[in-house]
Structures are given as structure tokens and as C-alpha cells.
Design a protein around this motif. Structure first.
Motif, PDB file in Angstrom:
ATOM      1  N   LEU A   1       0.821  -1.209   0.000  1.00 17.24           N
ATOM      2  CA  LEU A   1       0.000   0.000   0.000  1.00 17.24           C
ATOM      3  C   LEU A   1       0.857   1.262   0.000  1.00 17.24           C
ATOM      4  O   LEU A   1       0.538   2.246  -0.683  1.00 17.24           O
ATOM      5  N   HIS A   2       1.966   1.240   0.755  1.00 14.80           N
ATOM      6  CA  HIS A   2       2.788   2.450   0.937  1.00 14.80           C
ATOM      7  C   HIS A   2       4.093   2.401   0.154  1.00 14.80           C
ATOM      8  O   HIS A   2       4.951   3.281   0.337  1.00 14.80           O
ATOM      9  N   GLY A   3       4.256   1.430  -0.715  1.00 17.72           N
ATOM     10  CA  GLY A   3       5.460   1.371  -1.536  1.00 17.72           C
ATOM     11  C   GLY A   3       6.726   1.170  -0.735  1.00 17.72           C
ATOM     12  O   GLY A   3       7.786   1.712  -1.079  1.00 17.72           O
ATOM     13  N   ILE A   4       6.642   0.388   0.336  1.00 19.81           N
ATOM     14  CA  ILE A   4       7.808   0.137   1.186  1.00 19.81           C
ATOM     15  C   ILE A   4       8.654  -0.973   0.557  1.00 19.81           C
ATOM     16  O   ILE A   4       8.173  -2.075   0.337  1.00 19.81           O
ATOM     17  N   GLN A   5       9.912  -0.655   0.302  1.00 17.50           N
ATOM     18  CA  GLN A   5      10.814  -1.583  -0.372  1.00 17.50           C
ATOM     19  C   GLN A   5      11.555  -2.461   0.646  1.00 17.50           C
ATOM     20  O   GLN A   5      11.704  -2.087   1.819  1.00 17.50           O
ATOM     21  N   PRO A   6      12.039  -3.620   0.235  1.00 21.33           N
ATOM     22  CA  PRO A   6      12.873  -4.435   1.124  1.00 21.33           C
ATOM     23  C   PRO A   6      14.100  -3.659   1.598  1.00 21.33           C
ATOM     24  O   PRO A   6      14.651  -2.832   0.864  1.00 21.33           O
ATOM     25  N   ALA A   7      14.522  -3.923   2.815  1.00 24.02           N
ATOM     26  CA  ALA A   7      15.654  -3.197   3.410  1.00 24.02           C
ATOM     27  C   ALA A   7      16.930  -3.349   2.595  1.00 24.02           C
ATOM     28  O   ALA A   7      17.795  -2.470   2.619  1.00 24.02           O
ATOM     29  N   ALA A   8      17.051  -4.445   1.863  1.00 22.23           N
ATOM     30  CA  ALA A   8      18.262  -4.674   1.073  1.00 22.23           C
ATOM     31  C   ALA A   8      18.470  -3.598   0.015  1.00 22.23           C
ATOM     32  O   ALA A   8      19.595  -3.416  -0.467  1.00 22.23           O
TER      33      ALA A   8
END
Length: 350
Positions: free
Chosen positions: A41-48
């Protein structure tokens, strides 16, 4: 296109600030499903994919220190300090979910027979020292006011009582020589396997949510399980060698190295006057030995930590504040959890 979310995110609807002071079950599978949807929903990407790598080290956010009526609740001057700190800490994690690369919670971890617990010591009357009210000085041990309890020698020293008593005298001597606080006898707390040892439920839920939303394994750090020394700092025990010069503990060089590899390290937790201050002090010592400019990458969440205050007994507020002023003068930053990370000094999110 930036891979890190700069704008602060909303608080997920499952978070209930009124329950932060309670012990609750975290519905893991439900939160895992919600975290996946939230990230999409918020376009949160993987930490990598983070270009600016940020680590939050949360020190001893455990029930024993943070839940009212538990063993060493950090009440502060307000009476609800640790609970209020953790409301802000959880909200900080949720709002900055897209920029916090990793979370490293430390966990104070004890068993009954340790040098700072009552059963370890005994006087001529066969009494244990009163917890939280007894400070064992070098003079006390030299004069035999308090001696090692012979009954613990089998579990701690293979039955060799004389070796254990010799270590006890050496230990308080080392504390005195190093100008450290004398040995405090604490109530039994953070007991391994017990509910007091567990992370605060709302905080555990927040870091689990972060783990699943960002595909970033939570980096748990255990400290304090050595029966022969205190371990306020997660980076180093109070005493590292025994009376024979042989090591009884070692510096946590692995964690130090990991922390300094991040572009920014954020520190919060309990208690400001003890485990938080000791950890920061040890980190700063490592930084100053390596490169004093590295202090600029450390951020202290002032509103997510509180000092030990016991009315009419002890108030560590001034001591804690003075320590934080020293950290700031060395280059570390004192920040508020409500301020967006991209407005903090010496940090640039890419």
C-alpha cells in the motif's frame, strides 16, 4: 527513483497506544499478512535496497523494566516513564518503517545465581543482602561483612568455593580500581524463560511488523547471562578477567563492527542512567579509538529513554542528563522521535 521512503508513514490501525503498558499475545500470522499489505500500500521496499542504511538499537525494552508492577520498572519522575517512552518508540518505528534498515533489540538475560543477585551472597547470620537496598563495597568484602554463599559454588565454580570467594574479592577490587559503581544487589529480574525477560508486547509487535514489511531479520542481542560479572552495556561486561588473569568475558566486537558499518545508528531503551548510558559510553570509546568523526552517525532518542528514579531512595536524572551532554559534546546527536529522520543533522536519505 529513491528506494527509501522519506515521508513519515501513518500508524497502522492495529497499534493501540493504551495497551503498551500491558502484556499481550502478538497474533503473528495476522500481523505478517497485514505487514505485506501495508508494504504494498505504501510502496515500502525491502531493506536490502536501502542506500542509506540505518540501524535502531533498542536497549532492554523488556517487561522487567517497562511494565508497571514488574521487577525493575523504570518509572522516572512521572511514574509512567518507560510506558510513555515505548509508546513513542513504537510510533517512531511505524512512522519510519520505510527508512529503518535493521532493528537490534538487546535483551538483559539472567539466571538466579549471579554475582548481583541476593542468593550469591551471605552474612554471618545466614542472611542474603536485601535487593535494591544493598551496595557491596570493597571494604564489605574484605572484612567479610558479605561473603560468597558456599551453597552456590557447586553450580557456579564446580564446587571450588575458595576460587569463587577469591573471584568475588577480585571483582569488587576491579570495580573500585576502575572508578566504576560498586556492586549493586538487584532484585531477581530478566529471568531467562520468564515473562519478565520477554520484550514488551507492543514493541515486539512493532519489530515483527518491521521484519515482515521490510524483509529485515530482527538482530537480537543477548547480554547479562555471565554469572561472574555485571553486564550493563551490551558491548562489554563490567569486568573481563578473573583473579588469575584469565578472561571471564569478552568485548562484543562483532556487534560493534556491525553497528559502525551502518550510515546511522539510533539508540533508545531503558534505563537511560544505566544500560543505555553504559552502552553508549562503550560505543563512544570504540569510536574515539577508531575515528572520532564516526560519532556523528549516532543518534540518541531522548524521548524514548528514562533514568532510574525511586522516590526518597535514588534519582539518577542529573547523572543521566550529564552523560547525554557528554555524548553530544563528543559529536553524537540528541534527537526527538517525533522529528522526521530526514530533518536530523548529518543524515541524508537517498
Amino acid at each position: 527513483m529513491n528506494t527509501q521512503t522519506v515521508t513519515q508513514l501513518p500508524i497502522p490501525p492495529h497499534f493501540d497506544s493504551t495497551k503498551v503498558g500491558q502484556v499481550c499475545r502478538v497474533p503473528y500470522q495476522e500481523r505478517a499478512s497485514q505487514a505485506k499489505v501495508w508494504a504494498e500500500l505504501h510502496g515500502i521496499q525491502p531493506a536490502a535496497k536501502d542506500k542509506t542504511r540505518i540501524c535502531l538499537m533498542a536497549i532492554d525494552v523488556q517487561n522487567t523494566f517497562c511494565i508497571p508492577e514488574f521487577e525493575l520498572f523504570v518509572a522516572g519522575k512521572s511514574g509512567t516513564a518507560a510506558v510513555d517512552d515505548n509508546v513513542r518508540l513504537c510510533e517512531f518505528i511505524y512512522r519510519n518503517l520505510g527508512v529503518i534498515t535493521a532493528i537490534a533489540p538487546t535483551m538483559d538475560t539472567h539466571t538466579a545465581m549471579q554475582i548481583f543477585h541476593p542468593v550469591f551472597w551471605i552474612n554471618d547470620a545466614g542472611e542474603y543482602p536485601l535487593p535494591a537496598a544493598t551496595i557491596l563495597t570493597l571494604e564489605d568484602v574484605e572484612k567479610g561483612v558479605w561473603k560468597v554463599n558456599p551453597a552456590v559454588a557447586d553450580s557456579i565454580a564446580g564446587g571450588n568455593y575458595q576460587t569463587l570467594q577469591k573471584h568475588a574479592l577480585h571483582y569488587v577490587q576491579q570495580l573500585s580500581d576502575a572508578g566504576k559503581y560498586p556492586l549493586t544487589i538487584w532484585p531477581y529480574h530478566s529471568m531467562l524463560g520468564g515473562i519478565g525477560h520477554a520484550l514488551v508486547s507492543a514493541f515486539e509487535e512493532a519489530i515483527f511488523f518491521h521484519n515482515l514489511a521490510r524483509y529485515s531479520q530482527t538482530r537480537f542481542e543477548i547480554k547479562g547471562d555471565n554469572p561472574l560479572t555485571e553486564n550493563y552495556s551490551v558491548l562489554q561486561a563490567e569486568v573481563l578477567a578473573g583473579s588469575d588473569g584469565q578472561p571471564i568475558a569478552k568485548k562484543n566486537t562483532g556487534l560493534i563492527q556491525k553497528l559502525l558499518e551502518f550510515d546511522a545508528v539510533i539508540i533508545a531503551g531503558q534505563a537511560k542512567s544505566h544500560c543505555v548510558a553504559w552502552t553508549i559510553y562503550d560505543l563512544l570509546s570504540e569510536i574515539q579509538a577508531k575515528d572520532p568523526n564516526l560519532a556523528k552517525k549516532v543518534y540518541l532518542l531522548e524521548d524514548c529513554t528514562s533514568p532510574v528514579v525511586v522516590p526518597d531512595v535514588i534519582d539518577c536524572t542529573d547523572q543521566a542528563d550529564e552523560a547525554f551532554r557528554r555524548f553530544a559534546s563528543a559529536g553524537m546527536h540528541l534527537v526527538k522521535s517525533s522529528d522526521p529522520i530526514d530533518t536530523w543533522p548529518d543524515i541524508q536519505l537517498q
